[in-house]
Write a protein that holds these residues in place. Structure first.
Motif, mmCIF file in Angstrom:
data_model
loop_
_atom_site.group_PDB
_atom_site.id
_atom_site.type_symbol
_atom_site.label_atom_id
_atom_site.label_comp_id
_atom_site.label_asym_id
_atom_site.label_seq_id
_atom_site.Cartn_x
_atom_site.Cartn_y
_atom_site.Cartn_z
ATOM 1 N N LEU A 102 59.436 37.377 55.266
ATOM 2 C CA LEU A 102 58.567 36.286 54.816
ATOM 3 C C LEU A 102 59.340 34.982 54.662
ATOM 4 O O LEU A 102 58.848 33.909 55.012
ATOM 5 C CB LEU A 102 57.911 36.677 53.487
ATOM 6 N N VAL A 103 60.557 35.078 54.129
ATOM 7 C CA VAL A 103 61.397 33.881 54.000
ATOM 8 C C VAL A 103 61.700 33.302 55.379
ATOM 9 O O VAL A 103 61.707 32.070 55.569
ATOM 10 C CB VAL A 103 62.705 34.229 53.251
ATOM 11 N N SER A 104 61.941 34.168 56.369
ATOM 12 C CA SER A 104 62.218 33.711 57.739
ATOM 13 C C SER A 104 61.030 32.957 58.313
ATOM 14 O O SER A 104 61.200 31.928 58.982
ATOM 15 C CB SER A 104 62.573 34.904 58.631
ATOM 16 N N VAL A 105 59.829 33.465 58.075
ATOM 17 C CA VAL A 105 58.623 32.767 58.545
ATOM 18 C C VAL A 105 58.510 31.399 57.880
ATOM 19 O O VAL A 105 58.239 30.384 58.538
ATOM 20 C CB VAL A 105 57.363 33.607 58.256
ATOM 21 N N GLY A 106 58.730 31.358 56.553
ATOM 22 C CA GLY A 106 58.661 30.082 55.848
ATOM 23 C C GLY A 106 59.683 29.089 56.369
ATOM 24 O O GLY A 106 59.373 27.911 56.572
ATOM 25 N N ALA A 107 60.925 29.563 56.600
ATOM 26 C CA ALA A 107 61.973 28.671 57.100
ATOM 27 C C ALA A 107 61.645 28.157 58.496
ATOM 28 O O ALA A 107 61.903 26.986 58.815
ATOM 29 C CB ALA A 107 63.309 29.411 57.105
ATOM 30 N N LEU A 109 58.628 27.682 59.755
ATOM 31 C CA LEU A 109 57.570 26.677 59.635
ATOM 32 C C LEU A 109 58.116 25.364 59.067
ATOM 33 O O LEU A 109 57.630 24.280 59.412
ATOM 34 C CB LEU A 109 56.443 27.203 58.751
ATOM 35 N N VAL A 110 59.131 25.467 58.215
ATOM 36 C CA VAL A 110 59.745 24.265 57.649
ATOM 37 C C VAL A 110 60.332 23.369 58.740
ATOM 38 O O VAL A 110 60.231 22.139 58.668
ATOM 39 C CB VAL A 110 60.832 24.655 56.624
ATOM 40 N N GLN A 114 55.276 19.015 62.279
ATOM 41 C CA GLN A 114 54.015 19.137 61.542
ATOM 42 C C GLN A 114 52.918 18.229 62.082
ATOM 43 O O GLN A 114 51.933 17.978 61.396
ATOM 44 C CB GLN A 114 54.263 18.827 60.068
ATOM 45 N N ILE A 182 65.051 28.607 52.074
ATOM 46 C CA ILE A 182 64.032 27.718 52.643
ATOM 47 C C ILE A 182 64.400 26.257 52.429
ATOM 48 O O ILE A 182 64.212 25.413 53.315
ATOM 49 C CB ILE A 182 62.654 28.044 52.032
#
Length: 421
Positions: A102-107, A109-110, A114, A182
């Motif tokens: 989940l942290v990998s997905v958040g990073a 997207l960061v 955008q 993140i």
């Protein structure tokens, strides 16, 4: 020849084995394996829209169903791989795999842009989430997971009382490591933007992914990769597993680009995709060993050991499984079979590449299970085009012809041992 084999066993094999077991490469390999069901689903959706739903007018109104499936699979491939690689890497460390994914997905997207076109901030175009962002997703997932795992191991966490349920305790323990991981990418993305770069995503795409993918579409590089897989196998190393992280990273984006183009009614841009190898090169497994089995049935009269192993290996070979032949014949460290085993994939690659690049056969764009038999795989990979199946059969016949002289040589040199030393 013996000196060469001894040298390779002493110096090359240990290094190659370490590479094959390297934690990050294993995580990338297993990450792609993990999302394969979704890739197959997306590929089938494209195939149905280009065949059955196009051929039968009654189904034409249902193409949106396959479009929805494609949207949830192929169109967000990088997002899926970010989670899968992070998950598998943390799992390899024995750490909290779900939180790391989940942290990998958040990073990921960061660092993903955008905005797109005239859209305002906060809009993520699917073009950033498909295979175009694959390298970014892999690199970010590995770095984010490394940060997350190392902080967990150093107990930089929020500790909860012992009477708290384990799931709650793990969630709170992941807060600080996840937050820091993140934020590292949030700060990095901010700095790159302020220094004049568009985004970390674009830097990786333009400086790493695009040059490598351009190189990977050259005929010589494709031949090199296909032959290198067999070179590993010859020394008893699982060539496909060792090369999978590289092959998937380079050729899955090409597959997705072809599928997306065809889905939109455009010309497929790539000659070689990930499925190209299974459809036209690995006929019966690495080295087209099903062709070797047929060559043994045709020409081997004295080598009863060869014929016995060929009979036992044929059923598995039909479904692209060739370990019984590689280790049972054996092909491993067999000086007679070294030359054909190495050159067959190179020759088959050249034939398939030439046929596809010239337009004689359409490009591959559909994923099919690697266990699909010879001919059927080529047919399915090209969207149900008979020319793909015929090309696979032509390659199979060529492989048989290459193996035949060496099988005859082994037959003439037959002795009480199963291999000539």
């Amino acid at each position: 020849m013996k000196r060469f084999f001894d040298f390779m066993e002493k110096h090359f094999v240990p290094i190659a084995a370490k590479i094959g077991a390297q934690r990050h490469l294993v995580a990338i390999r297993d990450g792609f394996v993990g999302i394969m069901p979704l890739i197959l689903a997306g590929s089938i959706a494209v195939l149905l829209n280009q065949t059955v739903f196009k051929w039968i007018p009654a189904f034409s109104g249902l193409t949106a169903i396959n479009g929805n499936v494609w949207w949830g699979t192929f169109a967000v491939m990088s997002l899926l791989i970010a989670f899968s690689v992070g998950y598998n890497l943390a799992k390899g460390y024995g750490s909290d795999a779900l939180a790391a994914g989940l942290v990998s997905v958040g990073a990921f997207l960061v660092v993903t842009p955008q905005s797109h076109g005239d859209a305002g901030w906060g809009y993520i175009h699917w073009g950033y989430l498909n295979a175009t962002g694959l390298f970014t997703a892999i690199i970010v997932a590995i770095i984010a997971t490394e940060i997350f795992v190392r902080l967990l191991n150093k107990n930089i966490i929020i500790k909860m009382p012992d009477n708290v349920p384990p799931s709650v305790g793990r969630a709170f323990a992941a807060v600080i490591p996840g937050l820091i991981a993140i934020y590292v990418f949030g700060i990095l993305a901010f700095l790159i933007n302020k220094l004049g770069g568009n985004s970390l995503y674009d830097l990786i795409l333009n400086l790493i992914q695009k040059p490598l993918q351009g190189f990977s579409q050259g005929v010589l590089s494709v031949m090199f990769f296909s032959m290198l897989i067999n070179f590993f196998w010859f020394f008893g190393l699982h060539g496909a597993n060792i090369m999978d992280p590289i092959m998937n990273a380079l050729y899955l984006p090409a597959l997705e680009a072809n599928a997306s183009a065809i889905q939109q009614g455009l010309q497929a841009p790539n000659v070689v995709t990930r499925v190209f190898f299974d459809a036209y090169i690995h006929l019966g497994g690495s080295g087209a060993t099903l062709a070797l089995i047929l060559a043994i049935f045709i020409a081997s009269k004295r080598r009863k050991d060869y014929r016995t192993v060929a009979k036992l290996g044929a059923p598995a070979g039909i479904f692209q499984i060739n370990e019984p032949i590689i280790f049972g014949l054996p092909i491993v460290l067999n000086p007679i079979l070294f030359i054909p085993f190495i050159i067959v994939p190179g020759v088959l690659t050249l034939i398939a590449y030439s046929a596809t690049a010239s337009g004689l056969v359409p490009p591959t764009y559909v994923v099919m299970p690697w266990t699909t038999p010879v001919g059927i795989g080529g047919f399915l990979a090209t969207g149900g085009d008979i020319r793909g199946g015929l090309l696979a059969l032509v390659n199979f016949a060529v492989a048989v012809m290459i193996y035949l002289p060496f099988v005859i040589l082994a037959d003439k040199m037959a002795s009480g041992e199963s291999t000539v030393k």
